[in-house]
Design a protein around this motif. Structure first.
Motif, mmCIF file in Angstrom:
data_model
loop_
_atom_site.group_PDB
_atom_site.id
_atom_site.type_symbol
_atom_site.label_atom_id
_atom_site.label_comp_id
_atom_site.label_asym_id
_atom_site.label_seq_id
_atom_site.Cartn_x
_atom_site.Cartn_y
_atom_site.Cartn_z
ATOM 1 N N LYS A 143 -3.179 16.760 -4.799
ATOM 2 C CA LYS A 143 -2.277 16.661 -5.949
ATOM 3 C C LYS A 143 -1.553 15.325 -5.994
ATOM 4 C CE LYS A 143 1.391 19.187 -8.341
ATOM 5 N NZ LYS A 143 2.278 20.369 -8.327
ATOM 6 N N LEU A 144 -1.066 14.873 -4.828
ATOM 7 C CA LEU A 144 -0.217 13.675 -4.808
ATOM 8 C C LEU A 144 -0.990 12.368 -4.674
ATOM 9 C CD1 LEU A 144 2.682 14.998 -2.541
ATOM 10 C CD2 LEU A 144 2.588 14.914 -5.038
ATOM 11 N N LEU A 145 -2.204 12.440 -4.129
ATOM 12 C CA LEU A 145 -2.960 11.206 -3.898
ATOM 13 C C LEU A 145 -4.195 11.064 -4.778
ATOM 14 C CD1 LEU A 145 -2.845 10.955 0.014
ATOM 15 C CD2 LEU A 145 -1.212 10.091 -1.667
ATOM 16 N N PHE A 146 -4.733 12.170 -5.279
ATOM 17 C CA PHE A 146 -6.017 12.086 -5.983
ATOM 18 C C PHE A 146 -5.955 12.454 -7.460
ATOM 19 C CE2 PHE A 146 -7.192 12.204 -1.558
ATOM 20 C CZ PHE A 146 -8.245 11.304 -1.485
ATOM 21 N N THR A 147 -4.784 12.853 -7.944
ATOM 22 C CA THR A 147 -4.683 13.165 -9.375
ATOM 23 C C THR A 147 -3.847 12.130 -10.116
ATOM 24 O OG1 THR A 147 -2.740 14.572 -9.004
ATOM 25 C CG2 THR A 147 -4.899 15.647 -8.972
ATOM 26 N N ALA A 148 -3.370 11.100 -9.374
ATOM 27 C CA ALA A 148 -2.551 10.047 -9.998
ATOM 28 C C ALA A 148 -3.381 9.226 -10.990
ATOM 29 C CB ALA A 148 -1.966 9.138 -8.924
ATOM 30 N N GLN A 149 -2.744 8.848 -12.109
ATOM 31 C CA GLN A 149 -3.409 8.014 -13.102
ATOM 32 C C GLN A 149 -3.337 6.543 -12.672
ATOM 33 O OE1 GLN A 149 -5.037 9.198 -15.890
ATOM 34 N NE2 GLN A 149 -4.643 11.191 -14.935
ATOM 35 N N LYS A 150 -4.472 5.989 -12.253
ATOM 36 C CA LYS A 150 -4.501 4.613 -11.749
ATOM 37 C C LYS A 150 -4.996 3.663 -12.833
ATOM 38 C CE LYS A 150 -5.616 6.403 -7.158
ATOM 39 N NZ LYS A 150 -6.529 6.358 -6.010
ATOM 40 N N ASN A 151 -4.288 2.523 -12.947
ATOM 41 C CA ASN A 151 -4.726 1.503 -13.915
ATOM 42 C C ASN A 151 -5.846 0.636 -13.357
ATOM 43 O OD1 ASN A 151 -2.834 2.447 -15.649
ATOM 44 N ND2 ASN A 151 -1.361 0.791 -15.338
ATOM 45 N N GLU A 152 -5.871 0.519 -12.033
ATOM 46 C CA GLU A 152 -6.906 -0.289 -11.392
ATOM 47 C C GLU A 152 -7.451 0.446 -10.175
ATOM 48 O OE1 GLU A 152 -5.598 -4.180 -10.322
ATOM 49 O OE2 GLU A 152 -4.635 -4.544 -12.255
ATOM 50 N N LYS A 153 -8.694 0.171 -9.859
ATOM 51 C CA LYS A 153 -9.294 0.736 -8.652
ATOM 52 C C LYS A 153 -8.961 -0.166 -7.459
ATOM 53 C CE LYS A 153 -11.677 4.481 -9.734
ATOM 54 N NZ LYS A 153 -11.453 5.758 -9.036
ATOM 55 N N ASN A 154 -8.541 0.456 -6.371
ATOM 56 C CA ASN A 154 -8.260 -0.288 -5.153
ATOM 57 C C ASN A 154 -8.962 0.438 -4.015
ATOM 58 O OD1 ASN A 154 -6.991 -1.118 -2.655
ATOM 59 N ND2 ASN A 154 -5.426 -2.113 -3.910
ATOM 60 N N ALA A 155 -10.081 -0.149 -3.585
ATOM 61 C CA ALA A 155 -10.912 0.523 -2.580
ATOM 62 C C ALA A 155 -10.146 0.774 -1.280
ATOM 63 C CB ALA A 155 -12.169 -0.300 -2.302
ATOM 64 N N LEU A 156 -9.279 -0.159 -0.920
ATOM 65 C CA LEU A 156 -8.533 -0.017 0.331
ATOM 66 C C LEU A 156 -7.587 1.185 0.272
ATOM 67 C CD1 LEU A 156 -8.348 -1.593 3.014
ATOM 68 C CD2 LEU A 156 -6.269 -2.650 2.122
ATOM 69 N N GLU A 157 -6.867 1.307 -0.843
ATOM 70 C CA GLU A 157 -5.956 2.443 -1.028
ATOM 71 C C GLU A 157 -6.742 3.753 -1.101
ATOM 72 O OE1 GLU A 157 -2.502 3.175 -1.546
ATOM 73 O OE2 GLU A 157 -2.354 1.327 -0.401
ATOM 74 N N ASP A 158 -7.859 3.716 -1.838
ATOM 75 C CA ASP A 158 -8.679 4.926 -1.982
ATOM 76 C C ASP A 158 -9.226 5.386 -0.638
ATOM 77 O OD1 ASP A 158 -8.187 4.840 -4.659
ATOM 78 O OD2 ASP A 158 -10.125 3.982 -5.231
ATOM 79 N N LEU A 159 -9.631 4.410 0.194
ATOM 80 C CA LEU A 159 -10.170 4.758 1.512
ATOM 81 C C LEU A 159 -9.074 5.343 2.401
ATOM 82 C CD1 LEU A 159 -12.482 4.831 3.535
ATOM 83 C CD2 LEU A 159 -11.961 2.458 4.134
ATOM 84 N N LYS A 160 -7.867 4.771 2.325
ATOM 85 C CA LYS A 160 -6.739 5.286 3.112
ATOM 86 C C LYS A 160 -6.458 6.741 2.734
ATOM 87 C CE LYS A 160 -2.525 3.907 2.129
ATOM 88 N NZ LYS A 160 -1.762 5.162 1.860
ATOM 89 N N ASP A 161 -6.445 7.007 1.413
ATOM 90 C CA ASP A 161 -6.195 8.375 0.943
ATOM 91 C C ASP A 161 -7.298 9.325 1.386
ATOM 92 O OD1 ASP A 161 -4.008 7.282 -0.287
ATOM 93 O OD2 ASP A 161 -4.904 7.226 -2.286
ATOM 94 N N LEU A 162 -8.538 8.835 1.287
ATOM 95 C CA LEU A 162 -9.681 9.673 1.666
ATOM 96 C C LEU A 162 -9.666 9.971 3.161
ATOM 97 C CD1 LEU A 162 -12.137 11.024 0.377
ATOM 98 C CD2 LEU A 162 -13.468 8.978 0.884
ATOM 99 N N ASN A 163 -9.306 8.960 3.958
ATOM 100 C CA ASN A 163 -9.210 9.177 5.408
ATOM 101 C C ASN A 163 -8.163 10.235 5.742
ATOM 102 O OD1 ASN A 163 -11.199 7.474 6.354
ATOM 103 N ND2 ASN A 163 -9.860 5.704 6.509
ATOM 104 N N GLN A 164 -7.047 10.204 4.997
ATOM 105 C CA GLN A 164 -5.990 11.192 5.244
ATOM 106 C C GLN A 164 -6.487 12.594 4.903
ATOM 107 O OE1 GLN A 164 -2.146 10.036 3.914
ATOM 108 N NE2 GLN A 164 -1.165 11.929 4.543
ATOM 109 N N LYS A 165 -7.234 12.702 3.813
ATOM 110 C CA LYS A 165 -7.763 14.019 3.423
ATOM 111 C C LYS A 165 -8.782 14.511 4.449
ATOM 112 C CE LYS A 165 -10.293 14.604 -0.413
ATOM 113 N NZ LYS A 165 -10.656 14.944 -1.811
#
Length: 384
Positions: A25-47
């Motif tokens: 809910k808090l990391l993967f449903t946010a409306q992002k204006n730009e893709k940031n692979a580093l941030e996405d990977l950090k979130d995915l690692n946490q999940k």
């Protein structure tokens, strides 16, 4: 592993499932204006990390149920053998009683006594025999009921285990999908690795500058409190009796302070740590980075007084609340509802947390000091 009861493992499993829901809910449903692979990977690692903990907990719980099933099956086998013996003895008793009644009646058995004492003893014997036979019958009923109840428990346990095994398979399938996504993100990051490294260094410098400003505010406040008391000793706050009592109360609540947000997820721990995605980079966090819902508010974790308000780059703000000789800091706010000198109470709203339009994330940075010494906020707030 074996010191944990099944109830404890079940509670842990429920908490981990709730954490996965918060991550999504808090990391993967946010409306992002730009893709940031580093941030996405950090979130995915946490999940992935939370899901791996969930799988491990499910596995432990399934093994605990297996041990319970085996124990109950042994008990059923033992009770069944005892029941067979009881039934056999009871059948023999009924048969002997029937044969005895066919040869002579109870009255003749008594009348044939040679004395009153013998007749009395025969009466006692017959009563005891009848009572014993009745008791045997009751024991058979009790034993049968025990086996029936254990069989029901056993069926429920096997059903629970089957459900857990199915859940574990689903989690493993999901984690495989996440790992495939992770491979793609790693490939993207490698193409822009130097750019990401430079961005991290800039952010770390900004956090260090803010930390230094907050340290100065606290040192100045300590100096001011001592000057008001007519002393130049600046090792700590010169506290009034009321402030000492507040500090003592704050200390007593260590480990049970409420979270500074209603719904939050720690996305960066306190202290020096390896960067979650880029090797060879060490980052230092002066507080907890807590992801929360858009438009969420930061709340005071305890009674206190607003010591200072710090305006940061981009118009973002930080609020420092003093609790005796303890200071809590709420950083990354966009709107404030308090002013310097205001008295606040536990749970009072301090300000609205800033939502990054690029990443879509709403992050509160929560820090805690005792005098000028930084504390690990995780040790002070309630465990989730």
């Amino acid at each position: 592993m074996f010191s944990q009861t099944r109830q404890e493992l079940e509670a842990q499993r429920i908490l981990l499932k709730e954490e996965i829901n918060r991550v999504n809910k808090l990391l993967f449903t946010a409306q992002k204006n730009e893709k940031n692979a580093l941030e996405d990977l950090k979130d995915l690692n946490q999940k992935i990390e939370v899901r791996e903990k969930l799988i491990a907990t499910i596995d432990k719980e399934a093994k605990a149920i297996t041990r319970e099933i085996n124990s109950n099956q042994k008990e059923i086998d033992k009770l069944s053998k005892e029941l067979e013996v009881l039934k056999k003895d009871y059948a023999e008793m009924i048969f002997k009683s029937y044969k005895s009644k066919s040869r002579q009646s109870r009255i003749m058995f008594l009348l044939s006594s040679t004395s009153f004492t013998q007749a009395y003893k025969r009466t006692q014997y017959m009563n005891q025999y009848a009572a014993f036979r009745k008791k045997q019958g009751e024991e058979i009923g009790v034993q049968t009921q025990k086996i029936s109840e254990l069989n029901k428990v056993l069926r429920d346990q096997k059903k629970s285990k089957d459900t857990l095994i199915l859940s574990e398979k689903e989690q493993k399938a999901q984690i495989e999908l996440d790992k495939k996504s992770k491979e793609g993100l790693v490939t993207q990051i490698k193409r822009k690795e130097q750019q990401y490294r430079n961005e991290i260094k800039i952010k770390q410098r900004e956090e260090a500058v803010l930390s230094a400003k907050i340290d100065k505010i606290i040192k100045d406040a300590i100096a001011k409190s001592n000057a008001n008391k007519g002393t130049t000793k600046n090792t700590g706050f010169a506290l009034t009796p009321e402030a000492k009592a507040l500090a003592a109360s704050f200390e007593k609540n260590k480990g049970s302070l409420p979270w500074p947000v209603d719904n939050g997820l720690v996305v960066r721990r306190y202290g020096t740590q390896a960067h979650p995605t880029l090797r060879g980079i060490t980052i230092t966090s002066t507080g907890l980075h807590i992801a929360t819902n858009p438009n969420a508010n930061a709340k005071s974790v305890f009674n206190g007084t607003v010591l200072a308000i710090q305006v940061l780059s981009g118009g973002k703000k930080a609020v420092l609340v003093q609790h005796g000789n303890y200071i809590t800091t709420y950083n990354n706010l966009e709107n404030l509802y308090v002013e310097t000198g205001d008295k606040v109470v536990t749970g009072q709203v301090l300000g609205k947390i800033f939502t990054n339009k690029v990443t879509g994330k709403t992050i509160l940075i929560f820090a805690l000091h005792k005098e000028t010494q930084r504390q690990n906020p995780s040790s002070w707030i309630l465990k989730r």
